[in-house]
Design a protein around this motif. Structure first.
Motif, PDB file in Angstrom:
ATOM      1  N   ASP A 284      62.754  45.187  42.228  1.00  0.00           N
ATOM      2  CA  ASP A 284      62.483  44.861  43.854  1.00  0.00           C
ATOM      3  C   ASP A 284      64.222  44.724  44.183  1.00  0.00           C
TER       4      ASP A 284
ATOM      5  N   GLN B 177      70.407  42.619  49.101  1.00  0.00           N
ATOM      6  CA  GLN B 177      70.267  44.309  49.240  1.00  0.00           C
ATOM      7  C   GLN B 177      69.364  44.617  50.177  1.00  0.00           C
TER       8      GLN B 177
ATOM      9  N   GLY C 162      78.746  43.179  40.020  1.00  0.00           N
ATOM     10  CA  GLY C 162      77.171  42.816  39.478  1.00  0.00           C
ATOM     11  C   GLY C 162      76.207  42.443  40.732  1.00  0.00           C
TER      12      GLY C 162
ATOM     13  N   LYS D 299      75.353  46.696  44.367  1.00  0.00           N
ATOM     14  CA  LYS D 299      75.966  47.673  45.627  1.00  0.00           C
ATOM     15  C   LYS D 299      75.518  49.139  45.407  1.00  0.00           C
ATOM     16  N   THR D 300      75.253  49.550  44.123  1.00  0.00           N
ATOM     17  CA  THR D 300      75.122  50.902  43.641  1.00  0.00           C
ATOM     18  C   THR D 300      73.490  51.214  44.120  1.00  0.00           C
TER      19      THR D 300
ATOM     20  N   ARG E 266      70.447  36.545  35.952  1.00  0.00           N
ATOM     21  CA  ARG E 266      71.650  36.709  35.346  1.00  0.00           C
ATOM     22  C   ARG E 266      72.265  35.147  34.813  1.00  0.00           C
TER      23      ARG E 266
ATOM     24  N   ASP F 280      79.211  49.406  33.447  1.00  0.00           N
ATOM     25  CA  ASP F 280      77.872  48.837  33.645  1.00  0.00           C
ATOM     26  C   ASP F 280      76.998  49.171  32.277  1.00  0.00           C
TER      27      ASP F 280
HETATM   28  P1  ADP Z   1      77.929  46.514  41.598  1.00  0.00           P
HETATM   29  O1  ADP Z   1      77.702  45.543  42.813  1.00  0.00           O
HETATM   30  O2  ADP Z   1      79.081  45.479  40.755  1.00  0.00           O
HETATM   31  O3  ADP Z   1      78.162  47.854  41.961  1.00  0.00           O
HETATM   32  P2  ADP Z   1      75.764  47.297  40.142  1.00  0.00           P
HETATM   33  O4  ADP Z   1      75.538  48.221  41.303  1.00  0.00           O
HETATM   34  O5  ADP Z   1      76.676  47.999  39.108  1.00  0.00           O
HETATM   35  O6  ADP Z   1      76.793  46.359  40.705  1.00  0.00           O
HETATM   36  O7  ADP Z   1      74.937  46.588  39.740  1.00  0.00           O
HETATM   37  C1  ADP Z   1      74.797  45.743  38.603  1.00  0.00           C
HETATM   38  C2  ADP Z   1      73.684  45.626  37.763  1.00  0.00           C
HETATM   39  O8  ADP Z   1      72.316  45.119  38.271  1.00  0.00           O
HETATM   40  C3  ADP Z   1      73.131  47.243  37.237  1.00  0.00           C
HETATM   41  O9  ADP Z   1      72.829  47.058  35.935  1.00  0.00           O
HETATM   42  C4  ADP Z   1      71.754  47.205  38.182  1.00  0.00           C
HETATM   43  O10 ADP Z   1      70.813  48.149  37.415  1.00  0.00           O
HETATM   44  C5  ADP Z   1      71.298  45.925  38.392  1.00  0.00           C
HETATM   45  N1  ADP Z   1      70.657  45.580  39.542  1.00  0.00           N
HETATM   46  C6  ADP Z   1      71.056  45.990  40.573  1.00  0.00           C
HETATM   47  N2  ADP Z   1      70.093  45.733  41.631  1.00  0.00           N
HETATM   48  C7  ADP Z   1      69.046  45.004  41.097  1.00  0.00           C
HETATM   49  C8  ADP Z   1      67.889  44.341  41.303  1.00  0.00           C
HETATM   50  N3  ADP Z   1      67.515  44.193  42.587  1.00  0.00           N
HETATM   51  N4  ADP Z   1      67.208  43.754  40.279  1.00  0.00           N
HETATM   52  C9  ADP Z   1      67.531  43.694  39.173  1.00  0.00           C
HETATM   53  N5  ADP Z   1      68.746  44.180  38.753  1.00  0.00           N
HETATM   54  C10 ADP Z   1      69.503  44.998  39.702  1.00  0.00           C
END
Ligand code: ADP
Ligand code: MG
Length: 718
Positions: A290, A295, A321, A324-325, A473, A576
């Motif tokens: 979710d 997000q 973390g 954003k991806t 986290r 990551d």
């Molecule tokens: P950043 O913002 O630094 O780019 P990432 O997109 O790499 O962060 O995401 C960090 C971690 O959090 C990744 O392992 C991703 O799979 C996880 N993640 C992202 N969104 C969620 C979510 N909604 N719930 C749980 N884990 C998430």
């Protein structure tokens, strides 16, 4: 105290130049005392015209005591006015023979009504002309003592007229500007030239704002601000002068970026990419978890933007973390569902590869046709890929800068996403936007950029901020580790590794070149492997490894086959691996806080708590103090603010490629209030008068054209 006024200044001009008063755009040689040599020296400082001279802002101001000779105290920086009573030139020859080169040494005695003191110059041919018997001089320098008399060694001097006023020591100390200078032209000489130039051109400095406008914002008149910047009476003068000039500088910049944005959007239409309920349902089914509240909010804002036929220009920022991806991939899927192509750019190959792997995971089993394009793509593959992009056969391309090379064109590019945008210059941002028609544009930055910086570097973008992080986290415990505790640190790492956890070790940036960085990382890798971490499975990753070798190591690490990954900062932003819990950073003092925060963001991503160890041999003092901020603060935005304050904007954004404009008068760390004011005013001005064509904006429009003549042209489509 009398300053060199217009009359004296003009009287020293060569006859041919006396005919008219110089204007701001005239070369500096129009100022008395500036000949070809000095003009050349000034040019090296970027000063060619009189206007450049006025814009040469001092770093700071020093207090100079105005003194009578009787009151001089060793250690002070003081200014006296006196008459030369004796001059002795010592054998220039002797010095030359001893290979010291240059001219004579000169000793002079100077008197005022209260006493006498001695002046001493070494190797200074240029002063012999001015230091003559009977000459009246203003002398400024550090006071020492010699043979019972106060003495100045190599002071700055200025010849005065016979009727120069004596110094009144009851006046407060003067503030002397300290300018960026060179050995050829020291600060005091620049100051003198500026003082001579000011009265000649002060009435030519254009005022940009009406008295009412200035009054409401407590801004000095512009000409007055220049006068007080260079010749202040008190500290508060300097502050208000800088404030006015910083305001103007920031207002121009905001007008430029907002005008640019307006122009880019008004001339271009973008495809309307809508998030229908069916599309949304399909996308959500693909996502492994979710979305966080942040997000969700981001996805809502972005898809609202993309649904409009105007190019989106949005910055998505969020701490490391924050996820954003996932937001980016969501946006990409919206675009693809609308039959548009998507390009994602990452700053390094490593990050591009990771992004592609992530995307690949989310897209498994879908019909999205995707590829990756980087510097290591072979020539043949590249040519084939380019064709498939151009023909529209590919939907989704992840890549590095290679993506923005000239030969790439899309058939229906709808969305461009740029990760870690601050690493790309503004120019590159403009370039990618040229591809195809006008695509929507999403920029992501993991460096929590202080608002003041965001407004300047990303001033043309709307901003979405992810304030939260995915739940579950655990906090990262951060410690500063002095050399004495290093053994303990490595046994801690061994213990954790034994229980299945993993660690990064970031190697020092020993020198500038990649070569020696590589050597340092390699040496450290060997040392750890045969010493403190013997028996532990260690891998080494650095920028010189071929892409597939690097990928192999990274995936070994991700799969837990490697327990400790030693690397240079290529193990940086964005990597990551949730099972990694320990981040060891050697020579932590060499990094900015924001960068350290980025690095530590690589751990603590899974369920187990993360640890960050900042190794340094600075056991105390300012450096230690700075690093320990990280042990107390975990909010990336607060850390970035600290960094901005401590190390300046260039450092926060990371080296050269930050796309930050050069400021003359603005200190971004301190001028937040002025920046917000300028931003607000720029918005109002452009709303009322988009091309600044109203007569009240004449001066502003001219200044803007002048300042940004080769970049960010107003009205030009990017
Ligand atoms: P950043 O913002 O630094 O780019 P990432 O997109 O790499 O962060 O995401 C960090 C971690 O959090 C990744 O392992 C991703 O799979 C996880 N993640 C992202 N969104 C969620 C979510 N909604 N719930 C749980 N884990 C998430
Ligand atoms: Mg990221």
């Amino acid at each position: 105290m009398s300053r060199a006024g217009p009359v004296t200044a003009l009287s020293r001009l060569p006859a041919s130049l006396k005919a008219r008063r110089p204007s701001l755009s005239d070369p500096v040689q129009y100022v008395a005392g500036v000949g070809p040599r000095r003009a050349a020296a000034l040019k090296k400082l970027g000063i060619q015209t009189i206007s450049d001279l006025l814009e040469h802002a001092p770093f700071r101001h020093e207090r100079h005591f105005r003194s009578t000779i009787e009151l001089l105290e060793p250690g002070q920086t003081a200014t006296i006015v006196g008459r030369i009573e004796a001059v002795r030139v010592r054998n220039a020859w002797a010095g030359r023979r001893r290979g010291r080169g240059g001219g004579p040494s000169l000793t002079a005695t100077v008197i005022d009504n209260t006493g006498r003191c001695s002046l001493q110059w070494f190797n200074a041919p240029y002063v012999t002309r001015q230091v003559r018997m009977g000459a009246i001089l203003r002398v400024t320098g550090r006071v020492s003592e010699f043979g019972g008399l106060p003495q100045f060694v190599n002071p700055a001097i200025e010849p005065l007229d016979d009727d120069a006023e004596p110094i009144d020591p009851s006046k407060p100390p003067s503030l002397e500007p300290v300018y960026p200078a060179t050995a050829e032209i020291p600060s005091a000489a620049i100051s003198r030239i500026i003082r001579r130039a000011l009265p000649l051109v002060l009435d030519q400095i254009e005022e940009w704002h009406t008295p009412a406008y200035r009054g409401a914002r407590e801004l000095l008149p512009r000409a007055r601000a220049f006068q007080l910047l260079h010749v202040p009476d008190r500290e508060t003068d300097v502050a208000s002068a800088r404030r006015r000039l910083a305001y103007d500088e920031l207002l121009l910049l905001q007008l430029a970026v907002l005008g640019h944005r307006r122009a880019a959007r008004s001339h271009a239409s973008a495809p309307s990419l809508t998030l229908t309920p069916q599309i949304e349902k399909r996308i959500r089914q693909r996502l492994p978890f979710d979305l966080t509240k942040g997000q969700e909010e981001a996805v809502r804002e972005i898809s609202a933007d993309m649904a409009r036929p105007v190019p989106m220009m949005r910055l998505l920022q969020g701490d490391v973390g924050s996820g954003k991806t996932l937001v980016a991939i969501f946006a990409a899927l919206v675009a693809i569902a609308n039959r548009a192509q998507v390009a994602i750019m990452a700053p390094t190959e490593l990050l591009a590869e990771q992004l592609f792997r992530n995307a690949d995971r989310y897209l498994a089993g879908s019909r999205v046709r995707r590829t990756i394009l980087t510097g290591s793509t072979s020539r043949r593959d590249r040519a084939a890929t380019l064709e498939r992009i151009a023909s529209g056969e590919l939907d989704f391309v992840v890549g590095t800068q290679a993506l923005i090379e000239r030969d790439l064109s899309f058939s229906r590019l709808g969305l461009v996403i740029v990760d870690e945008q601050h690493r790309f210059g503004v120019r590159q941002r403009t370039l990618i936007r040229c591809k195809g028609t006008a695509p929507h544009y999403l920029v992501m930055s993991a460096t929590p950029i202080p608002r003041t910086l965001a407004m300047t570097v990303f001033g043309d973008l709307d901003v979405t901020t992810l304030f939260d992080k995915p739940a579950g986290r655990s906090p990262i415990r951060t410690r500063v580790v002095p050399p004495l505790k290093v053994d303990e640190l490595w046994s801690f790492v061994r213990a954790r590794v034994a229980s299945g956890e993993q660690a990064y070790v970031i190697c020092p940036l020993v020198a500038e070149s990649d070569q020696s960085r590589l050597r340092a990382a390699t040496a450290e890798f060997e040392r750890l492997r045969s010493g403190p971490l013997v028996g532990v499975s260690i891998g080494l990753v650095h920028g010189r490894l071929k892409s597939d070798a690097r990928q192999r190591i990274m995936s070994d690490f991700a799969a837990g086959r490697i327990a400790v990954l030693v690397g240079t900062t290529v193990v940086e932003v964005g990597i990551d691996v949730p099972a990694a819990t320990i981040m060891v950073i050697q020579h932590a003092e060499r990094y900015g806080l924001a960068q350290l925060h980025q690095l530590r963001g690589r751990v603590g991503r899974g369920q187990r708590p993360g640890y960050c160890f900042l190794m340094t041999d600075r056991a105390s003092g300012a450096e230690h103090e700075r690093l320990s901020i990280l042990t107390r603060v975990s909010d990336g935005f607060r850390i970035a603010d600290e960094d901005l304050r401590l190390r300046g904007p260039g450092e926060v954004l990371g080296a050269r490629q930050h796309g930050l404009p050069e400021f003359r008068f603005t200190d971004l760390a301190a001028d937040g209030e002025v920046l917000r004011l300028a931003r607000r005013d720029a918005v109002h001005i452009l709303r009322a008068d988009p091309d600044l064509s109203a007569s009240e904006h004449d001066a502003l429009r001219r200044a803007l054209a002048q300042r940004f003549k080769d970049r960010l042209a107003m009205g030009a489509t990017a």
